[in-house]
Design a protein around this motif. Structure first.
Motif, PDB file in Angstrom:
ATOM      1  N   PRO A  36       0.697  -1.169  -0.210  1.00  0.00           N
ATOM      2  CA  PRO A  36       0.086   0.159  -0.254  1.00  0.00           C
ATOM      3  C   PRO A  36       0.926   1.359   0.081  1.00  0.00           C
ATOM      4  N   GLY A  37       0.312   2.086  -0.769  1.00  0.00           N
ATOM      5  CA  GLY A  37       1.080   3.508  -0.889  1.00  0.00           C
ATOM      6  C   GLY A  37       2.156   3.587  -1.967  1.00  0.00           C
TER       7      GLY A  37
ATOM      8  N   GLY B 224       0.873 -19.170  -4.725  1.00  0.00           N
ATOM      9  CA  GLY B 224       1.808 -19.344  -5.883  1.00  0.00           C
ATOM     10  C   GLY B 224       1.368 -19.383  -7.121  1.00  0.00           C
ATOM     11  N   SER B 225       0.165 -19.482  -7.125  1.00  0.00           N
ATOM     12  CA  SER B 225      -0.541 -19.663  -8.491  1.00  0.00           C
ATOM     13  C   SER B 225      -0.477 -18.471  -9.416  1.00  0.00           C
ATOM     14  N   ILE B 226      -0.543 -17.017  -8.553  1.00  0.00           N
ATOM     15  CA  ILE B 226      -0.476 -15.941  -9.249  1.00  0.00           C
ATOM     16  C   ILE B 226       0.735 -15.799 -10.013  1.00  0.00           C
ATOM     17  N   GLU B 227       1.827 -16.185  -9.302  1.00  0.00           N
ATOM     18  CA  GLU B 227       2.964 -15.987 -10.209  1.00  0.00           C
ATOM     19  C   GLU B 227       3.041 -17.278 -11.352  1.00  0.00           C
ATOM     20  N   GLN B 228       2.488 -18.379 -11.156  1.00  0.00           N
ATOM     21  CA  GLN B 228       2.494 -19.434 -12.213  1.00  0.00           C
ATOM     22  C   GLN B 228       1.678 -19.091 -13.476  1.00  0.00           C
ATOM     23  N   ASP B 229       0.433 -18.530 -13.026  1.00  0.00           N
ATOM     24  CA  ASP B 229      -0.588 -18.142 -14.259  1.00  0.00           C
ATOM     25  C   ASP B 229      -0.177 -16.739 -14.950  1.00  0.00           C
ATOM     26  N   ALA B 230       0.691 -15.869 -14.259  1.00  0.00           N
ATOM     27  CA  ALA B 230       1.068 -14.791 -14.868  1.00  0.00           C
ATOM     28  C   ALA B 230       2.040 -14.979 -16.063  1.00  0.00           C
ATOM     29  N   ASP B 231       2.024 -14.095 -17.102  1.00  0.00           N
ATOM     30  CA  ASP B 231       2.986 -14.078 -18.207  1.00  0.00           C
ATOM     31  C   ASP B 231       3.947 -13.043 -17.841  1.00  0.00           C
ATOM     32  N   MET B 232       3.599 -12.185 -17.111  1.00  0.00           N
ATOM     33  CA  MET B 232       4.507 -11.088 -16.565  1.00  0.00           C
ATOM     34  C   MET B 232       4.181 -10.679 -15.221  1.00  0.00           C
ATOM     35  N   VAL B 233       5.132 -10.493 -14.124  1.00  0.00           N
ATOM     36  CA  VAL B 233       4.950  -9.740 -12.963  1.00  0.00           C
ATOM     37  C   VAL B 233       5.796  -8.763 -12.869  1.00  0.00           C
ATOM     38  N   TRP B 234       5.059  -7.534 -12.281  1.00  0.00           N
ATOM     39  CA  TRP B 234       5.582  -6.221 -12.256  1.00  0.00           C
ATOM     40  C   TRP B 234       5.588  -5.690 -10.710  1.00  0.00           C
ATOM     41  N   PHE B 235       6.617  -5.289 -10.169  1.00  0.00           N
ATOM     42  CA  PHE B 235       6.614  -4.831  -8.670  1.00  0.00           C
ATOM     43  C   PHE B 235       6.816  -3.156  -8.857  1.00  0.00           C
ATOM     44  N   VAL B 236       5.975  -2.448  -8.225  1.00  0.00           N
ATOM     45  CA  VAL B 236       6.425  -1.044  -8.166  1.00  0.00           C
ATOM     46  C   VAL B 236       6.533  -0.572  -6.857  1.00  0.00           C
ATOM     47  N   PHE B 237       7.794  -0.071  -6.780  1.00  0.00           N
ATOM     48  CA  PHE B 237       8.469   0.297  -5.408  1.00  0.00           C
ATOM     49  C   PHE B 237       9.094   1.800  -5.567  1.00  0.00           C
ATOM     50  N   ARG B 238       8.757   2.300  -4.325  1.00  0.00           N
ATOM     51  CA  ARG B 238       9.375   3.736  -4.211  1.00  0.00           C
ATOM     52  C   ARG B 238       9.818   3.762  -2.774  1.00  0.00           C
TER      53      ARG B 238
END
Length: 504
Positions: free
Chosen positions: A224-225, A411-425
């Motif tokens: 969050p944030g 873990g299925s989110i990672e498995q099903d996704a073609d791309m995983v992005w993280f936003v970090f500030r």
């Protein structure tokens, strides 16, 4: 006794003629194809053997396709050996029936029209079949009655009829798949490189991922944030804006680097999202917008931005508590009615599963949701961007950058996704670590600690990272971005190494 035995068949007999059909058109088309094999090229792309009402006609059509595919002549003489043992053929007089089909040479002229009519009637039969199943399941109260589930199932089947000409899946020949791959490469070339999919509106991100590709499920996650919703809103707006601009420039919708966009907002209302977009485009802080702290000039800017956004193909659905099946039904409807080519969901954990045992096993429910989103991306042949929460494990680490293991609940989110992005500030965490503010009389250490903190703030202020942690199509890595918290807008970061030289 014989009459009684025949009775069930007699009762069923009227049912077949009531189904939409044209046996004469089927016979005429087959005759035309045998007289002129070149016609096969015109009809085989759309027409399949199961579109024929008469199964025998479907088998004859398949045999003609197989013969012509091997560069052999398909006529009554060459096809005859294939049907010597066919029981249905014997009932209509044996293989001589093939010669009868070619009796009318005039059918060659109307071959395409016959093929279209056979296809249309097959569609109507599929529709009848879906309708009959709907009636039967609605009348059957022997099991748990779940009307909404029945409606969603019916909508799925109707969508299949609309998209595929029946409930059967489409099989792509490798030749067709390579053609599509070439078209994608051509699109990237014409866009000046980098972009083969739909634009994110951020050149640095496009360069990293090549744009958002059809049938891809992308997960955008963060604590969050961090600005997940802001980034998703930026991307949705950019895709819709690019689509509008391309259409105005006379570019075909299929070749556009943008897309009409559906934004499913399960957390914020449509007007809150619209306020964010207006803030980004007018440059007025969303807080000032909400509280009315704006000047006349700013209001004029706001009105101009609002007028420009009127025609934007961005559709917001803020229905709370959607099930995955409900979301898919709404997305199909938007595809059919508005031609959407990109879907954003904010956010995944607010979706609900089918309801069967979901309270007992949240991990299983999230698995069902992520699988459903991947299926939606493939079914509608468009990119789906789903936002996701991260577990609190991030907060316990010294380095707060997220990792794939932080994806919450499954873990299925990672498995099903073609791309995983993280936003970090990083600035979000640095700002939160402000030491005691020094006042007159405090010792040197207090002053030094605060000065060090201020230097840290200056170093990271307004910077963000998009971490590409998984990518099926290319390399992982990170992209540095600029973030303007005042108007919640992400933008490309000008690289100091590549700034134009200043000449006196």
């Amino acid at each position: 006794m014989a009459e009684i035995l025949r009775h069930p068949g007699a009762a069923e007999a009227p049912e077949s003629p009531t189904l939409p059909q044209n046996i004469e058109a089927e016979a005429a088309l087959l005759g035309a194809l045998m007289l002129d094999n070149r016609l096969v090229e015109d009809v085989q792309l759309k027409l399949r053997s199961d579109h024929f009402f008469e199964p025998l006609h479907g088998r004859i059509y398949d045999a003609i396709l197989r013969m012509t595919d091997r560069n052999m002549v398909a006529n009554p003489v060459t096809l005859r050996p294939l049907f010597d043992a066919d029981e249905a053929m014997k009932e209509v007089g044996g293989p001589s029936y093939l010669a009868q089909l070619t009796g009318s040479g005039a059918a060659i002229i109307g071959a395409r029209d016959f093929a279209q009519q056979i296809y249309d009637l097959a569609l109507l039969r599929s529709l009848v079949s879906v309708g009959r199943e709907m009636v039967e399941s609605a009348l059957d109260t022997s099991e748990d009655v779940l009307p909404l589930e029945q409606i969603e199932r019916a909508e799925t089947e109707l969508y299949k009829v609309a998209e595929q000409g029946g409930g059967e899946g489409k099989v792509k020949a490798f030749a067709e798949a390579t053609r599509l791959a070439l078209e994608t490469a051509e699109k990237a070339l014409n866009s000046g490189g980098h972009l083969s999919g739909i634009t994110t509106g951020l050149d640095s991100v496009n360069a990293k991922i090549g744009g958002m590709h059809k049938s891809d499920l992308m997960i955008l996650a963060g604590r969050p944030g961090m600005g997940k919703t802001s980034l998703a809103t930026n991307i949705a707006f950019s895709a819709a804006q690019r689509y509008l601009r391309d259409i105005e420039d006379g570019i075909e919708p299929a070749k556009s680097a943008g897309a009409a966009t559906a934004f499913f907002s399960l957390e914020m209302s449509a007007d809150q999202l619209a306020t964010r977009v207006l803030a980004e485009q007018s440059g007025i802080s969303s807080e000032n917008l909400r509280m009315g702290k704006i000047s006349q000039q700013e209001f004029r800017n706001l009105a101009r931005a609002a007028a420009e956004l009127q025609a934007l193909p961005l559709y917001i659905d803020d229905t709370p508590g959607l099930t995955i099946a409900g979301l898919r039904a709404r997305a199909r409807r938007l595809k059919r009615q508005k031609g959407i080519g990109f879907i954003v969901i904010d956010y995944l954990q607010l979706l609900q599963g089918s309801g069967k045992g979901s309270n007992d096993n949240r991990v299983q429910e999230i698995s069902e949701i992520s699988r459903g989103l991947k299926q939606l991306a493939k079914e509608l042949d468009c990119p789906v961007l789903a936002l996701s929460q991260l577990s609190r494990a991030v907060e316990q680490r010294e380095d707060k950058r997220p990792q794939l293991s932080d994806l919450r609940e499954s873990g299925s989110i990672e498995q099903d996704a073609d791309m995983v992005w993280f936003v970090f500030r990083e600035d979000y965490y640095v700002m939160a670590k402000e030491p005691k503010r020094p006042v007159e009389g405090d010792d040197t250490k207090v002053w030094e600690a605060h000065e060090m903190w201020q230097r840290d703030v200056e170093r990271v202020y307004g910077l963000a990272e998009l971490i590409v942690a998984k990518q099926r199509h290319g390399a992982t890595g990170k992209v540095r971005l600029k973030f303007d918290a005042r108007v919640t807008k992400f933008s490309d970061l000008a690289d100091e190494n590549y700034l134009p030289e200043m000449h006196g």
